[in-house]
Write a protein that holds these residues in place. Structure first.
Motif, PDB file in Angstrom:
ATOM      1  N   ARG A   1       0.832  -1.205   0.000  1.00 16.86           N
ATOM      2  CA  ARG A   1       0.000   0.000   0.000  1.00 16.86           C
ATOM      3  C   ARG A   1       0.868   1.257   0.000  1.00 16.86           C
ATOM      4  O   ARG A   1       0.559   2.237  -0.682  1.00 16.86           O
ATOM      5  CB  ARG A   1      -0.928  -0.027   1.214  1.00 16.86           C
ATOM      6  N   PHE A   2       1.951   1.235   0.769  1.00 16.18           N
ATOM      7  CA  PHE A   2       2.857   2.382   0.766  1.00 16.18           C
ATOM      8  C   PHE A   2       3.431   2.621  -0.626  1.00 16.18           C
ATOM      9  O   PHE A   2       3.436   3.759  -1.123  1.00 16.18           O
ATOM     10  CB  PHE A   2       3.993   2.164   1.762  1.00 16.18           C
ATOM     11  N   ILE A   3       3.921   1.566  -1.252  1.00 20.39           N
ATOM     12  CA  ILE A   3       4.519   1.717  -2.582  1.00 20.39           C
ATOM     13  C   ILE A   3       3.494   2.259  -3.572  1.00 20.39           C
ATOM     14  O   ILE A   3       3.773   3.195  -4.337  1.00 20.39           O
ATOM     15  CB  ILE A   3       5.087   0.368  -3.085  1.00 20.39           C
ATOM     16  N   ALA A   4       2.285   1.694  -3.555  1.00 22.39           N
ATOM     17  CA  ALA A   4       1.241   2.130  -4.499  1.00 22.39           C
ATOM     18  C   ALA A   4       0.838   3.584  -4.249  1.00 22.39           C
ATOM     19  O   ALA A   4       0.738   4.386  -5.193  1.00 22.39           O
ATOM     20  CB  ALA A   4       0.024   1.215  -4.389  1.00 22.39           C
ATOM     21  N   ASP A   5       0.606   3.944  -2.986  1.00 23.47           N
ATOM     22  CA  ASP A   5       0.192   5.307  -2.675  1.00 23.47           C
ATOM     23  C   ASP A   5       1.300   6.308  -2.959  1.00 23.47           C
ATOM     24  O   ASP A   5       1.054   7.419  -3.447  1.00 23.47           O
ATOM     25  CB  ASP A   5      -0.225   5.411  -1.209  1.00 23.47           C
TER      26      ASP A   5
ATOM     27  N   ILE B   1       9.564  10.430   5.222  1.00 23.43           N
ATOM     28  CA  ILE B   1       9.507   9.935   6.599  1.00 23.43           C
ATOM     29  C   ILE B   1       8.843   8.569   6.596  1.00 23.43           C
ATOM     30  O   ILE B   1       7.712   8.411   6.135  1.00 23.43           O
ATOM     31  CB  ILE B   1       8.698  10.888   7.509  1.00 23.43           C
ATOM     32  N   LEU B   2       9.549   7.563   7.112  1.00 22.74           N
ATOM     33  CA  LEU B   2       9.002   6.214   7.248  1.00 22.74           C
ATOM     34  C   LEU B   2       8.972   5.879   8.737  1.00 22.74           C
ATOM     35  O   LEU B   2      10.015   5.614   9.352  1.00 22.74           O
ATOM     36  CB  LEU B   2       9.845   5.200   6.471  1.00 22.74           C
ATOM     37  N   ASP B   3       7.786   5.884   9.314  1.00 20.66           N
ATOM     38  CA  ASP B   3       7.615   5.723  10.755  1.00 20.66           C
ATOM     39  C   ASP B   3       7.217   4.292  11.100  1.00 20.66           C
ATOM     40  O   ASP B   3       6.353   3.706  10.457  1.00 20.66           O
ATOM     41  CB  ASP B   3       6.523   6.694  11.239  1.00 20.66           C
TER      42      ASP B   3
END
Length: 588
Positions: free
Chosen positions: A152-156, A190-192
């Motif tokens: 989901r992160f990659i797609a968004d 930022i990757l939290d």
């Protein structure tokens, strides 16, 4: 809250922020401890306010694009950390630094530090950044120790950075395209909460399990115009090659005793400075533990620091991390049990333990629907004003009061302006009350997850959603349904029919969501990916083993793929299913 340009405010305990909500001021503007009217004694020379959460969509120059809406909301209070703030400033200004990894156990203050730094950066239009994008893996339904995915992160992120077709290509192609888009301009990424995507402590501790994220971070480590800031409980072992050569690691220490004492005093705890510092040391300077200790003492004992000995930590004595925060949560639970108001608040915390993401109001209403769930919703007010006529107004007021009280006590996160109707809390708080509910009231645990399963599976507008974003409720429904032990129903009616769409394999073939699929499949295992749950039919257990192995192989996790595929092949041989034997053998 007033806004000012960024300043590094030096004082005897470093950077210091103060909330107008949780502490009062006298007519001169000096801070006073709530309830006693006395000024806070400190050597503070300058006092500045910052926004409690960096804005998700700032009013910025035309060239600057900002989205931080995925990041968790944290308190504006920050004590100490001046050297870490200066380090982040230095890394942002340095063309030689590409990635900063902030490493610390949960509750030490990683996210609060980053949010404070972002808020100060925002005062200066992010100091030359062209793009600012934040993502929290905890807020997207990942929990440490579970299988998680960066799909989901990659797609968004691809969509946000301007990729015309985020679903096109395999995981490696998507990661490389995203890296190129990030490098095109000066980006602050930022990757939290990265740890759900990392291997737990052991031989491969810290290794990224998600190949797309591994490719992305390694590519960014080589060099970029901007900076990527990562927060995690574990060092990202995949970046070791570049440590000191573009990648910086900072281990966030616990608070110094004077900083912990300042935090306690800010929260309304009273006593001699020596006593406050001793309390900080006894709780290991753990930021979350001290925050909960401060609010507990202020609420239960009029802020008397000497009453901290009432908190019993014996049951968590052997816990290596987070034990002090757990001890205070136990004390809160015992205190809340003594009144109806407290039990309502306690039930809200138990509800938070059902979620692995912020809880939206619709899901909460599903839990509070009739009939009541004994030990979970029986004394709880209803947040909806539409269910019980005039009495609903009273119930809604009770709900709002309970939520405000929990926020004041720092047991719930502050209101998120991007999701004002949702509730969230620190992952350690969520984990604690979730474990207590599951172990002490398994019937309520199952019934609650059953309701959430029904809620989320009916949430999408389409029977067969088209995108990962549209499918998100179905992914949540799978997790809740399996926690309710509805394994067979979830497998057939939801996973296979609506997500995979039988032989079409829509989620992987059309969306390329192999990571998401692996995370979904893990819900059907007692031990991923070795032992499926007993409540499934034998042929479904075999199929899930093969499915897990195939997805592990597709994600480049070849050594992990062998065991489930071999076990699955042996199962098909015993059943003499020659078609499946042929397919599985080919995959091996």
């Amino acid at each position: 809250m007033a806004s000012v340009k960024k300043h590094n405010v030096q004082m005897n305990f470093g950077i210091y922020l103060m909330s107008d909500i949780n502490i009062g001021k006298d007519v001169t503007g000096s801070p006073v401890i709530a309830g006693n009217g006395n000024k806070v004694e400190s050597k503070v020379e300058i006092h500045h306010h910052y926004p409690s959460v960096p804005p998700s969509q700032e009013q910025t120059p035309d060239s600057l694009k900002v989205d931080l809406s995925s990041l968790p909301t944290t308190s504006p209070d920050l004590f100490g950390r001046s050297s870490e703030v200066e380090m982040l400033d230095r890394c942002w200004d340095s063309p030689k630094t590409s990635i900063v990894v902030l490493v610390a156990w949960g509750g030490v203050g990683k996210t609060s530090l980053v949010n404070h730094w972002l808020a100060s950066m925002a005062q200066n239009d992010f100091q030359g950044a062209d793009r600012v994008f934040g993502w929290s893996f905890y807020s997207q339904g990942a929990a440490e120790g579970k299988q998680a995915s960066a799909d989901r992160f990659i797609a968004d992120a691809l969509r946000w950075f301007g990729d015309p077709n985020p679903n096109q290509g395999d995981f490696a192609d998507k990661a490389k395209r995203l890296s190129a888009l990030i490098k095109r301009q000066k980006t602050l990424l930022i990757l939290d909460g990265l740890e759900p995507l990392q291997a737990p402590p052991g031989p491969e501790e810290g290794r990224l399990k998600d190949q797309s994220l591994r490719i992305l971070l390694r590519d960014l480590a080589v060099g970029q115009k901007g900076l990527c800031v990562i927060t995690t409980r574990l060092w990202t072992d995949d970046l070791s090659t570049w440590r000191g050569k573009g990648v910086e690691r900072t281990d966030l220490s616990h608070l110094e005793s004077e900083d912990g004492a300042a935090l306690l005093r800010h929260l309304g705890v009273q006593g001699a400075e020596k006593e406050l510092r001793q309390a900080s040391q006894e709780f290991d300077g753990h930021a979350l533990a001290l925050t909960l200790l401060g609010t507990y003492l202020a609420a239960a004992y009029n802020g008397d620091v000497r009453q901290r000995d009432k908190i019993d930590c014996l049951m968590y004595e052997d816990m290596p991390q987070g034990k002090h925060a757990r001890c205070v949560m136990e004390s809160y639970e015992a205190w809340m049990q003594t009144s109806d108001k407290g039990r309502r608040e306690l039930n809200i915390l138990r509800m938070m333990g059902l979620f692995d993401r912020p809880a939206e109001i619709g899901a909460i209403r599903a839990l509070l629907a009739e009939p009541e769930i004994l030990g979970l919703t029986d004394p709880s007010p209803d947040p909806s004003p539409k269910r019980r006529g005039e009495s609903a107004d009273v119930s809604q007021v009770q709900w709002q009061f309970a939520v405000k009280q929990l926020r004041d006590l720092r047991l719930l996160s502050e209101k998120d302006k991007d999701r004002p109707d949702s509730l969230d809390c620190h992952p350690l708080i969520r984990e604690h009350f979730g474990e207590k509910l599951k172990n002490q009231n398994p019937a309520a645990w199952k019934e609650a997850h059953s309701r959430l399963y029904e809620y989320y599976k009916n949430l999408p507008e389409k029977e067969f959603p088209d995108t990962l974003e549209e499918m998100e409720p179905l992914f949540a429904a799978v997790a809740h349904g399996c926690k309710a032990e509805l394994f067979q129903e979830v497998l057939y009616n939801l996973h296979r029919r609506r997500i995979k769409r039988s032989e079409v394999n829509y989620s992987t073939r059309m969306l390329g969501a192999f990571g998401y699929e692996l995370a979904l499949v893990s819900n059907f295992f007692e031990v991923p990916f070795i032992k499926p749950v007993d409540k499934l039919l034998d042929h479904d257990k075999i199929a899930l083993l093969c499915s897990a192995g195939f997805r592990l192989k597709a994600l480049g996790r070849f050594s992990e793929a062998v065991k489930p595929m071999q076990t699955g092949l042996e199962g098909w041989v015993k059943k003499e299913n020659w078609k499946s034997i042929t397919i599985t053998s080919g995959n091996l």
